[in-house]
Structure formats: C-alpha cells, structure tokens
Design an enzyme around this catalytic site. Structure first.
Site, PDB file in Angstrom:
ATOM      1  N   GLY A  45      29.807  92.576  32.525  1.00 50.76           N
ATOM      2  CA  GLY A  45      28.727  92.162  31.623  1.00 50.76           C
ATOM      3  C   GLY A  45      29.256  92.726  30.370  1.00 50.76           C
ATOM      4  N   HIS A 266      32.322 101.106  53.611  1.00 54.57           N
ATOM      5  CA  HIS A 266      33.496 102.079  53.185  1.00 54.57           C
ATOM      6  C   HIS A 266      33.555 103.195  54.116  1.00 54.57           C
ATOM      7  CE1 HIS A 266      35.839 104.646  50.578  1.00 54.57           C
ATOM      8  NE2 HIS A 266      35.847 103.510  49.608  1.00 54.57           N
ATOM      9  N   ARG A 330      39.908  99.088  54.334  1.00 48.33           N
ATOM     10  CA  ARG A 330      38.665  99.538  54.467  1.00 48.33           C
ATOM     11  C   ARG A 330      37.833  99.136  55.749  1.00 48.33           C
ATOM     12  NH1 ARG A 330      36.595  99.725  48.236  1.00 48.33           N
ATOM     13  NH2 ARG A 330      38.016 101.377  47.782  1.00 48.33           N
ATOM     14  N   GLU A 425      30.871  91.365  40.653  1.00 45.40           N
ATOM     15  CA  GLU A 425      30.509  91.609  42.162  1.00 45.40           C
ATOM     16  C   GLU A 425      29.205  90.658  42.508  1.00 45.40           C
ATOM     17  OE1 GLU A 425      29.533  95.620  43.543  1.00 45.40           O
ATOM     18  OE2 GLU A 425      28.771  94.991  45.368  1.00 45.40           O
ATOM     19  N   LEU A 441      37.097  97.031  40.299  1.00 49.25           N
ATOM     20  CA  LEU A 441      37.178  97.036  38.904  1.00 49.25           C
ATOM     21  C   LEU A 441      37.952  96.082  38.053  1.00 49.25           C
ATOM     22  CD1 LEU A 441      37.648 101.001  38.614  1.00 49.25           C
ATOM     23  CD2 LEU A 441      35.621  99.739  38.049  1.00 49.25           C
TER      24      LEU A 441
END
Lengths: 638, 218, 248
Positions: A45, A266, A330, A425, A441
């Site tokens: 954003g 996670h 993960r 996301e 990221l």
C-alpha cells in the site's frame, strides 16, 4: 464467468517486457485529473501510494492504524528474496522462478511467478537507494542468508527486522508525498464498503475510527493492499488488527475470491501456553539456518532438554528430508512437527511444541556470532518466555501466518471488478499453495513499486475523460446506508457474549478442521458449526458503546462478522479440492509415507469463488493453470 | 524565533563561558590561601588591578550579560518545557535519570540566589561601599572577606551553594558538550570525566575558602 | 494472582479524565500485560460497562502502537521493552498498578489510554526520507557501505516510533525520535545529499508540534524499547549546527 488472466504473449522471460511495451500511458497533465484510493499502508500500500503520488496522480491513502508505519509488514523478521546472485552460488531469475513455483506446489501462474523473480532485482536497488540498512559484509557489499525451500543464499536481511526497515523505506517515501500534497493520508480510517458504479469500482465508504463518522471517498480506481486474513484463526502470528474485511466486502460487491483455504501455518512460532493467549509470536525462519529442530525419541519425555543425550533425540527434519534438512519449506516443516506432536513426542507443559536447538551452532561459531545474527530474536524469546535460548533450546510450534489465498487478480493485479486492484497478501497471485520464506516482503514490494504503477496507469488511461466521480451518486448513498445499517445491527443485538468469544470459537473450529490437515467429514462438520456460530453471533453478541465515538469492540465485531463468512468459504474451498497441495493437506490424499499427494489431472486450476448472496452456496469458477516452461513434478525435498 | 536547538545553544555557550570564568575566578582567589599578611596585600592589589583594567572591564560586561542571558534563556526553556508536558498521577520516571539532571532549574535558582548574596557581600561593597585601606593604600577587600567568613552561617551558605553549583556544573558541562554536538562515544566518555573532575575541583576550591578563613582567623 | 488496577478513563479529547479502580483476580502470571487488559475488558463488557480503549496491534514489540505509563514508567518496569512484551510475572501478587496514557502536549489523549501521535508522522513528512522516486535506483552494489556504518545506521533506524521517549521526558522532548531518523539517513551515503535541508526542516517541524527542549537527562534511552542511544541527539545537534554554519 470466464476468467481471463490476461497473460501477455511471448516467451516467459519476455512477457513482462511485452506488457510494458504495449501498456497504455497517461500523460502527466492528465494524471492530475485522476484520483486513486489506496487502502492499506503496508509495503504494498505505501509503495503504490508513494509511486502513484510521484507520478502525479491524486492519491488518498487509508489505514486503520494510527500511523502508516504500524502496518503489519513491519513485523516480518527474516528477509526479502532477490535473485541477485551476489553469492555466486548459481542463483538466477530462472532458478528463483523454479524454486517459487515448486515451493507453491505448482498452483500458481508461471508468468506471475517469473515476473516476481525478475522484479526482485530492482527491489533491492530501490530499497538501498531509500536507505534501508541491509546487512553487509566487511568489504561493504550486501550479505545474504538462506531461507527454507531453496539451496542458494538469496535472502537479503536487516538483522531480524527486515520488514520494519523495508516498510520504513516505503513509509518514508509515502510521507514524502504526503508532505508534498500528492497523497492525502487518512490514518485511523477503516474501509467498510466498496462502491461500484456501472460495474466499476469507484469509491469506498470508510469509518473514522476516532470519532465514528462515516465518510464517502470517490476515485477512478481503488487499490486494496490490506494484507491477509490469517488472524481468522484467532491465535496466529498476525497483529490483532489484521483482518479480511476490506477484501471480503469487495468480494461481496462482485470480486472473486481465490483459494481462500490456502493459509500457511508457520513452523517456528512460540507455542500456546494458556486460554488467555491473544497471539502466538513468530520466531523468524532464519533461525533454521543455524538452529536444529528435534523432539525426544521417547514419548512423554519429562527430562530437561539439555539432559537428554544425543542418541535419544530425533532430528526429524534432517532424518526425513536430508537434502534440505532444517530448511525444508514451511508447509512440510509444520506438518512434520504436527506429526511428531500428534504422535505424542511433543514437549513443553502442553506437549504442543518441538525444540529448536542452537547448542551446535554456538559451539561451532561462538556465542558472539550467533548473537550478532539473531540477537534480537533471542532477546524477544527471553522477554516472552523468560528463558535464555543461548543456554537451553527454544520451544516452537506451528501457527497460522500467511494467506496465500485472496482476491482473484489477473496478470495486471486487477480483480474481476474493473478498477479494483488487489496488491500484496490481499491478492492470491504468486505463491501458489505455499509461500516460500522471504517471498512475502518481496511480493508486496514488487506489486507496489514495479507492477501496479504500470498496470494501474494502463487502466486509468481509459478514464481521462470521465471527470470527477461524485460522492453524491445513488450508489454511494446506498452503500453509506448499508454500512450504517449493519453497524446499527451489531450494536443493537446487545446479547451476552463478547466478540472475542466468537472469534476464539471460530478459530478453534478452523484450526481443528481447516488447519494443518483437513478431511472431508471434518470440513462438512465445520461448515455446519460455523453456520450455527454465525447465527448465534447475530443473536447473542454484545457490542458495547455507540456508533458516534471511538469503539474498538465495534471494529472487532465487524471484522469477526466477516470472518464468520470467510471461514465458511475456506471450508468450502478445502472441501472441493480433493487433493493435497502445499498448505492444503487433505488426509485422504497422501502417500504411504505421509507426503502430500497432488492430483494434477483434475485439480490443476485455481478455485475462484463468487459470492452467492446471503443465501445459497458459493459459486466456483476455475482458472486452469497451464505450464509451458516447467512441468509439474512431485515436490521432493528428500 | 529561535528553534529549541538554538535556544539550547545559547544556554550552552553562556554556560560554558560562565564555567570558564569560574576557573579564572578560582585561580585569582587562591591568593586567599597565602599567609594572612601576604594574602592581604596580594589580594587587594589583584582586586584593584581587576577593577581598573579596560579589558577586564569589557570581559566583566560580557560576564554580566552572560548571566542575564543564561537566566532568561533558561527561564524560557523551562516555560516551554513545562507547557510541553502533562502531569502523571503516578510518576516514577525519575528512575531513568539523575536527580540533578532533572533539577537544573532548581539548582540554577539556588546558584542565582547565591550570586545575589555574593555580589551584595563583596562586589557591591567594593564598588559602591566604603572600605578601609591596607598598608599599600589599596581598598582592603581582604578584610571584608575575613570579616564575612567569620560568621558561621555565611560559611554554611557558601559551602551549600558550592554543592548546588557543583551538581549544576556536572550536568551543565555534560549537557553543553551534547548541545555542541560531540557525539563520538570515545570523546563523549572523556569529556564526561573531564567535566566531572572540573566541576568538583572548582567547587571544592571555592568551598574551601570560607572554611579555611573561618578556621584560621577565628 | 490478583491485581488492583487504577486505570485512566477519559471520554474524549475535551473531557476531563480520572483514575478508576478495578480489581482482577485469578490471573496467570505468564499472561502478557495486554492480555490482562483484554481480560479486564471482557469483564467490563459482560458487566455492561464500556471497555478501556488502548493502543496495541502486533503484540510482538515492533509496530510501536502500544504504549502506556505503567506505575509511572513508560512501557512498565522492564527496560528496553514495549508494553506488549511485558508479562504479569514482572509484578507482585496483589500489587496496585497505575495505568495512564503517554502524556505530552504534542500527544493529546483521544480516549482512555489512546493518544494521538500523528506529530511523529508530520516530523517524518518534513524531511525523514531520501528523495528518491521509484525506479531511479542504481544497482545496489554500486555503493559499498561498510559493515560498521550499516550497523550504526541500523541502530538509529530501529526506532519503532512508540513515543515512550516523549512520554518519559520531563520536558516532553521528541529529540530522540527526530535525531534517530536524522542519523539513520545522514550516516548512509544515500542520505548525505540532503543532510542540511533535512535536519533544519525536521527540527523546525519538531518545534512546531509543541515538543519541549532536550535537556540531556538521558531518561529516553533507558526507556526506549529499542535502546536508541542518546548520542543520536548529540549528533543531531552537530548536524544542525553544521547546517547553520555551512548553509548558503
């Protein structure tokens, strides 16, 4: 509905270039006439708002936090991936593309994934130019670490606070535009509805969280960069305010929702220790670079960790996945932990954790080196648990973390509603069924800095003659009234149970039936349970206070009301996908040794769901996935 | 309108000048520790020399100005600081800092009150009062000093004031170097030690004078 | 364990506030402080009272949103810790705890424990950035920066913008916050280009927001969750003085 991903022509490595060559532009004089709303001020954003502001558009930026700098990107610890190959260990854009697509279990678009890898190169340059203090070697060049699911070191990091530093870079770029007047900032404003006029997204209805006022804001395009909805499980690594409301309300206005059940659990968060708990703190995956994960070989072990001899420890990741060891992806690490915990080998007071041990690394590299690499994480661990992880192993357990699913978007990051874009996301695009560490990221940043500025301009070029959008349009009035009506309804129930009660109950249902492992009967049961819970919510929830002042319970109630609908869709999504892929593990579909069993012939598609209205079952649309460059293979990390 | 940083700079520069003056003042006054008759001649000669010299006169005007500016500036800083804060019902913030760092205004006020007494005792009498002459025909300020410090309560006022000045100086010197922008950790450490030693030496030196005189001439 | 709370309740910006007593029993010492606040609110809601508004979000010490004066200390008794990282094991059974908002003229109380810290955003907006537009960056390796310099810059950049420095300062000064950003950027070659304008603009904005003067009591460093050094303030002074002298 025919889902057109609008993938540009050309070979994989030329698609993005081909798009940029042909994308329509808006001349600088016309940009001033065009308004864009950006909801959310995380990495995606902030970066898109700043970039559009720099280009000369009128931007309005919204966030529910008290400052854009608090968006949850700030909490990402470990790093950001980029195929720079500064380590000379064989990395390349193509290699990164392969790792990401494979890591996502071949449930993402080739073109999107390739573009993300390609743009990763620029991101590091951009961040360094902004002053992000990435870790460096003594010679002054950038350093890398490795993350799960890959065999190269491509992760750039700023101690254990990479997300914070990247976000501050984007935040500062945003605040620079705010200072120049190019971007108007609305902190403590929460989007409560999307306004659609003639089939196009034209504005939003927001609530000023400080004084309760409902406001209308109009624009030529609306960008949702509102993050993920993993907080739906209540106990998660996400911030308390993270929510799915913006994308869900857009979904109810016509945007399709893709793969909602793909939520990453996670492997390295701190275990739950009691009922009162509000969140599970994440310990960065980077710890798995040097930490070894193990459980005792004896069930119901009662000895202290340090007193258990080496031959009575089961380093199960090294045992099961020798090629990747403790750095297995993960989904696989989390499931392996769950397998050991369910089998009775879990440790800790609630038998719900595994050890993450640094004894070997400290012995080999020394206390100081480990402190330099992970000092802040060890400090954090001590603050929360009161335990010194330099002396005894950490206790970790899996916890909900990231939603791979989100609003369906095409290659241009536009949803099925023209003029409505979803970034970071909030969209479903690049990670497939499982996200690799340090790619979130990256995705959020490249969406905002390098992709959306082109694709939004391409869309806005058609709006240069439209003129100002008026907030007096009947659609604004209608949405405004609807928002007020639903808030009024929540306050009016005045029942006997708190909002948190419903959130926790929903979280438990989802954790049990739509979490690390799912099965058909459980999912069917969960759908019934969620429906009952939702009915109860609208009868018995208690929201104190009033509409016209600060009221955080009211905010929470609205979010939980949405979660109660999203949860049901998640179960539908999981129930209709009769295969195991990535984070979606259906117990009925597994190999003999417990690995995920994918079904490419029947399920090589993205499930995109249409809102059926308050009655009826969600409507499934399929976007078939085609693989031209990389043929799906069985994902093995052995 | 000065910025907060410039205001502090003014406080810092005037403060440093005053602190430097203290050293000169102390060195001159060390003559009081000489044997009584020698001290009388020396000290009175020195006093006359100071009041007669044009350069010293100029410096003394700067000194007066510094005191006034330091006081007014400190007052403005304190007023703004008070406006910038709001009181807590329970306040334990003191645990994180030294009491004398937090109370520079109080210490400064004590020093200012002391200055008024001190000026009235010596400066005013020397300038505008009548003093007997010594054997060399100079105004006998030494006798005034001795007479004054034969009063035990003057001795106590002077010693206590030097304690206040000492703490004011310890923080003031440290803070002044910060304001000047000394940020290198190594030099910051050195200056902190040097500043502390300076403050203690100066104030001990001054405090010893009334005590010495009280005990040697009584 | 049992706790006696004295919580600041204030309806809105313009109202007078007051401390209100609450007692909570059967608390788990491993609970975090904010979970204790959740428990309090749950009790209040079920009793038909309005819950206490407080700032919080990530609950892992990095977003900088939480912040309370706990027993008169910013973020409570532990040093270098945010409120959300504080656990009840840091308190005694049956202890009385005062809970107040961060106070400063520049941080008006919005309601109960929530304060308005947008002054910080405006300080950043006045110059806390490198003026580089998206897409202008050269290759990251074209600019080697020593390991030590990066680490130093990071130490300053680690600020989470929580405002504990202001709340704990007897002068309500924002010098630590402002200087941390100035130094993060001036230490790096990317940020050096704009050093003069940046420091002057940011200091002016800091003053315009009604923050007080720094008097170097150094309390801010002690209570800062990230342990940002007060030497940043000295360096800001250096930068400011330098800018005044060398500016054309």
């Amino acid at each position: 509905m025919k889902l057109d991903a609008k993938i540009p022509a050309g070979s994989l490595e030329h698609k993005w270039d081909n798009f940029k060559k042909k994308a329509k532009l808006v001349n600088p004089a016309n940009r001033k006439k065009l308004d864009v709303i950006v909801v959310g001020t995380g990495l995606a954003g902030s970066s898109i708002a700043a970039s559009l502001g720099e280009m000369g558009y009128n931007v309005k930026s919204f966030c529910f936090q008290d400052s854009p700098r608090r968006a949850h990107s700030v909490a990402a610890q470990g790093g950001v991936n980029a195929a720079k190959n500064y380590k000379n260990d064989g990395d390349s854009v193509y290699r990164m593309f392969v790792d990401t697509l494979k890591g996502g279990d071949f449930r993402a678009r080739e073109a999107n994934v390739y573009r993300m890898a390609e743009c990763s190169l620029n991101l590091i340059d951009q961040a360094v130019a902004q002053g992000v203090p990435f870790g460096r070697e003594y010679g002054g060049y950038l350093n890398n670490r490795s993350f799960g699911g890959v065999q190269v070191s491509r992760t750039f990091y700023a101690r254990g606070q990479t997300g914070q530093q990247l976000l501050l870079g984007a935040y500062q770029a945003l605040m620079r535009q705010v200072g120049k007047g190019a971007v108007q900032l609305f902190a403590r404003h929460e989007m409560l509805d999307l306004v659609v006029i003639d089939g196009k997204a034209r504005g939003i209805i927001v609530r000023n969280l400080d004084n309760g006022e409902i406001e209308r804001h109009a624009a030529h395009a609306v960008v949702l960069a509102t993050g993920g909805y993993g907080k739906i499980y209540y106990l998660s690594t996400l911030a308390m305010g993270c929510n799915g409301s913006a994308i869900w309300r857009a979904h109810k206005k016509g945007a399709l929702m893709a793969s909602p059940s793909w939520i990453q659990i996670h492997p390295t968060s701190l275990p739950q220790s009691g009922d009162y708990q509000s969140k599970l703190t994440l310990m960065s995956e980077s710890l798995r670079n040097d930490g070894r994960i193990w459980v005792p070989t004896k069930a119901d072990e009662t000895r202290e960790a340090n007193t258990i001899p080496e031959d009575e420890r089961d380093y199960y990741l090294e045992r099961r996945y020798p090629a990747f060891g403790n750095l297995a992806p993960r989904d696989i690490s989390s499931r392996a932990a769950k397998e050991r915990i369910d089998a009775g080998f879990g440790i800790g007071p609630l038998k719900n954790a595994v050890y993450l041990d640094f004894a070997k690394a400290i012995k080999e590299q020394g206390h100081d080196k480990i402190k330099e690499k992970y000092g802040n994480l060890f400090d954090m661990y001590r603050k929360i648990t009161g335990v010194d992880a330099y002396k005894e192993p950490m206790m970790i357990s899996p916890s909900a973390h990231f939603s791979m699913g989100g609003l369906w978007v095409d290659y241009e990051l536009m949803t099925t509603l023209p003029g409505l874009f979803a970034l970071g996301e909030a969209n479903f695009a690049d990670h497939g069924a499982n996200r690799l560490g340090a790619n979130s990221l990256l995705q959020a940043s490249v969406d905002g800095y390098f992709i959306a500025p082109y694709t939004i301009a391409n869309y806005l070029s058609g709006d240069i003659h439209t003129g100002k959008i008026s907030t007096d349009h009947p659609e604004f009035a209608r949405a405004h009234e609807a928002v007020e009506g639903s808030l009024q309804q929540l306050i009016g129930i005045n029942g006997s149970k708190t909002v948190d009660y419903y959130h926790k109950t929903l979280g438990k249902i989802l954790y049990d039936y739509c979490g690390l492992a799912r099965h058909a009967a459980g999912l069917e049961l969960a759908i019934q349970e969620i429906r009952k819970l939702r009915e109860d919510f609208y009868k018995n929830v208690k929201v104190p206070g009033n509409l016209s002042s600060m009221n955080s319970e009211l905010e929470k109630a609205g979010r939980v009301a949405d979660y109660l609908e999203i949860g049901e869709l998640m179960c539908f999504d999981a129930l209709t996908r009769n295969e195991s892929c990535g984070a979606h593990f259906r117990e009925e579909y597994q190999t003999e040794d417990g690995e995920a069993l994918r079904n490419d012939s029947e399920y090589q598609f993205i499930s995109a769901w249409e809102w059926p209205g308050m009655q009826g079952e969600p409507i499934l649309h399929k976007e078939e996935l085609t693989f031209e460059v990389l043929q799906p293979i069985v994902r093995s990390y052995k | 309108m000065l910025t907060t940083l410039s205001r502090k700079m003014l406080l810092c520069l005037t403060g440093l000048f005053l602190a430097f003056f203290l050293l000169i003042h102390l060195l001159g006054n060390l003559q009081l520790f000489l044997p009584a008759e020698e001290a009388r001649l020396q000290f009175n000669w020195y006093s006359q020399f100071l009041s007669g010299n044009t350069f010293i006169k100029l410096v003394s005007y700067i000194l007066y100005l510094s005191i006034i500016v330091h006081v007014i500036d400190a007052l403005l800083v304190t007023i703004k600081n008070k406006k910038a804060t709001a009181p807590y019902k329970k306040d334990s913030r003191g645990r994180a800092s030294k009491w004398y760092s937090r109370n520079m205004g109080v210490l400064g006020t004590l020093v200012l009150i002391f200055l008024v007494i001190h000026f009235q005792n010596f400066w005013y009498v020397y300038k505008f009062g009548t003093l007997p002459l010594d054997s060399a025909g100079k105004k006998d300020l030494y006798q005034l000093v001795v007479t004054t410090f034969q009063e035990w309560w003057y001795v106590i006022i002077y010693v206590l004031s030097m304690v206040a000045l000492c703490y004011h100086l310890i923080h003031g010197l440290h803070s002044a170097l910060r304001t000047l922008g000394v940020f290198h950790p190594k030099y910051v450490r050195w200056f902190k030690i040097i500043g502390g030693v300076y403050a203690v030496l100066i104030c001990t030196g001054f405090a010893l004078m009334p005590i010495y005189i009280y005990f040697t001439t009584n | 364990m049992k706790l006696n709370l004295k919580v600041w309740r204030q309806k809105d910006r313009n109202s007078q506030g007051q401390l209100v007593d609450y007692t909570l029993d059967h608390l788990n010492p491993h609970m975090s402080f904010l979970e204790m606040m959740d428990t309090l609110n749950e009790t209040l809601i079920l009793n038909g009272e309005e819950p206490v508004e407080f700032d919080h979000d990530c609950r892992e010490g990095i977003c900088g949103q939480c912040g309370m004066m706990i027993n008169g200390i910013a973020h409570g008794p532990l040093e270098n810790t945010t409120t959300c990282q504080l656990h009840l094991r840091s308190f005694q059974d049956n202890e009385t705890i005062f809970i107040e908002p961060f106070r400063s003229a520049a941080f008006p109380v919005k309601r109960d424990l929530r304060v308005d810290r947008s002054a910080f955003d405006r300080i950043i907006s006045s110059g806390g950035f490198v003026s580089t537009n998206t897409g202008q960056a050269p290759d990251a390796h074209s600019l080697p920066i020593s390991h030590q310099l990066t680490e130093e810059a990071f130490d300053a950049a680690a600020c989470i913008g929580c405002g504990a420095c202001v709340a704990t300062c007897k002068n309500g000064s924002a010098a630590l916050f402002t200087s941390a950003k100035i130094n993060h950027l001036v230490l790096l070659p990317q940020g050096k280009e704009e050093r003069q304008e940046r420091v002057i603009n940011m200091v002016q904005q800091m003053d315009a927001e009604a923050f007080g003067h720094c008097s170097n009591t150094e309390a801010c460093e002690v209570e800062c969750p990230q342990g940002i050094s007060v030497l940043n303030i000295a360096r800001m002074n250096y930068e400011y003085n330098r800018a005044l002298i060398t500016r054309k």
